[in-house]
Design a protein around this motif. Structure first.
Motif, short mmCIF file in Angstrom:
data_model
loop_
_atom_site.label_atom_id
_atom_site.label_comp_id
_atom_site.label_asym_id
_atom_site.label_seq_id
_atom_site.Cartn_x
_atom_site.Cartn_y
_atom_site.Cartn_z
N CYS A 89 14.42 83.61 16.28
CA CYS A 89 13.65 82.36 16.37
C CYS A 89 14.58 81.34 17.03
O CYS A 89 15.76 81.27 16.67
N SER A 90 14.07 80.56 17.96
CA SER A 90 14.94 79.61 18.67
C SER A 90 15.50 78.54 17.72
O SER A 90 16.57 77.99 17.96
N LEU A 91 14.78 78.27 16.64
CA LEU A 91 15.30 77.27 15.69
C LEU A 91 16.51 77.82 14.93
O LEU A 91 17.46 77.10 14.66
N ASN A 117 12.65 78.01 8.91
CA ASN A 117 13.08 78.64 10.18
C ASN A 117 14.57 78.38 10.37
O ASN A 117 14.99 77.58 11.20
N CYS A 175 11.46 74.39 18.72
CA CYS A 175 10.86 75.71 18.94
C CYS A 175 10.60 75.87 20.43
O CYS A 175 9.87 75.07 21.02
N GLU A 203 5.48 71.56 15.17
CA GLU A 203 6.64 71.88 16.01
C GLU A 203 6.45 71.41 17.46
O GLU A 203 7.38 71.48 18.27
N CYS A 269 5.01 83.65 21.31
CA CYS A 269 6.37 83.70 20.77
C CYS A 269 6.99 85.06 21.12
O CYS A 269 6.51 86.09 20.67
#
Ligand code: 13P
Ligand code: SF4
Length: 325
Positions: A89-91, A117, A175, A203, A269
């Motif tokens: 997850c980019s977070l 996240n 995100c 987000e 995603c």
């Protein structure tokens, strides 16, 4: 051909599930065929709750790894497996432990409110975890005189800070999927569809959220489509959720909010979409990849997750007077 292959896979998965005493939890951003073989489909809070109370020996989480880690933290005696360990997850990637710790230490008397996240390590240095479905309730339980550090999603943090009129120190994460929606194109789309209700995940950037009449978690957005009598919705979140929306309101028109550079499909995603039925089946056969976690890290991370669970279920909260005290 594709349909029968999926059908065979689905039947194999159901059989394996029984053999291995497994339960399958899936997030709304998974492909429809994965949502359809799951025992429970939901937002990240619901999946954590289902994982915590599961009595199955094996929990397969079809979502992203931080969701599976949360289940492992809350229900450690279970074997928690995922279809693909690369489903990040980019977070999470944007909040490395050492840097987060440095930031956290700058505000020793603050309460570190951390979005689910995040990595288990970041959870272990947080005071309370939130998801987009319970964040408001949790922040409202924090005494007004305590400073709040919110991370790693600056958009969810800004949205809440504005809504609750409370200043937050924000970690600058976001995100990579939700920031792709274009406010300018959304404005144009709204003008062409004045009868549409705009619903968005928090987000998204603030300039996109300003056009939304409903802002909330994936399950909250789904409830809107189910219960709002409107016939048209513009949806600013990951398109996996359309699967359930279409089931609930087959007659409604659902329009994906536009991305800045056309229809690249980038607001799928990439991490959620690493999971496939084939990988689900393989994971149930081998019971791998498994979420492994050092017990002392797990116990530290559990404190902030337990606090979330307690507050969300209406229990009073106790807050540490300061970090590292
Ligand atoms: P929800 O908790 O709303 O399902 O959100 C999870 C997520 O990762 C959104 O990008
Ligand atoms: Fe992470 Fe964004 Fe994917 Fe949700 S949609 S899992 S926040 S990268």
């Amino acid at each position: 051909m594709g349909v029968s292959v999926s059908y065979d896979l689905a039947a194999d998965i159901q059989k394996l599930k029984k053999e291995k005493n497994a339960v399958i939890l899936a997030h709304y951003y998974e492909d429809g065929d994965i949502q359809d073989i799951a025992d429970h489909v939901g937002d990240s809070f619901y999946l954590a709750q289902m994982g915590q109370k599961s009595t199955s020996e094996v929990i397969l989480l079809a979502g992203v790894v931080f969701m599976a880690e949360s289940v492992k933290i809350l229900n450690p005696s279970k074997k928690v497996i995922v279809p693909d360990l690369n489903a990040g997850c980019s977070l999470v990637n944007g909040a490395p432990y050492e840097k987060y710790l440095e930031w956290r230490k700058k505000y020793l008397t603050g309460i570190a409110v951390t979005y689910i996240n995040s990595s288990a390590q970041v959870k272990s240095i947080s005071d309370v975890i939130v998801t987009s479905s319970n964040a408001q309730q949790i922040v409202e339980a924090i005494p007004a005189d305590r400073p709040i550090l919110f991370g790693p999603d600056k958009n969810l943090g800004s949205f809440l800070s504005k809504k609750l009129q409370r200043p937050f120190e924000l970690w600058p994460g976001s995100c990579e999927v939700h920031v792709l929606f274009s406010a300018k194109k959304l404005y144009e789309l709204i003008n062409k569809n004045p009868d549409a209700i705009v619903i968005a995940h928090p987000e998204c950037d603030q300039d996109v959220l300003q056009y939304a009449s409903v802002i909330g978690s994936t399950s909250h957005l789904l409830d809107q489509v189910k219960n709002n009598s409107a016939k048209k919705f513009i949806v600013a979140t990951e398109p996996g959720i359309f699967h359930q929306m279409k089931k609930m309101r087959p007659e409604a028109e659902l329009i994906q909010a536009p991305e800045a550079d056309g229809s690249c499909g980038c607001n799928n995603c990439p991490y959620m979409k690493l999971n496939t039925l084939k990988k689900v089946k393989q994971a149930l056969i081998s019971l791998k990849p498994e979420i492994q976690m050092n017990e002392s890290l797990r116990m530290k991370a559990q404190i902030s997750l337990d606090r979330m669970m307690n507050i969300a279920s209406g229990k009073p909260a106790n807050w540490p007077s300061q970090f590292l005290s």
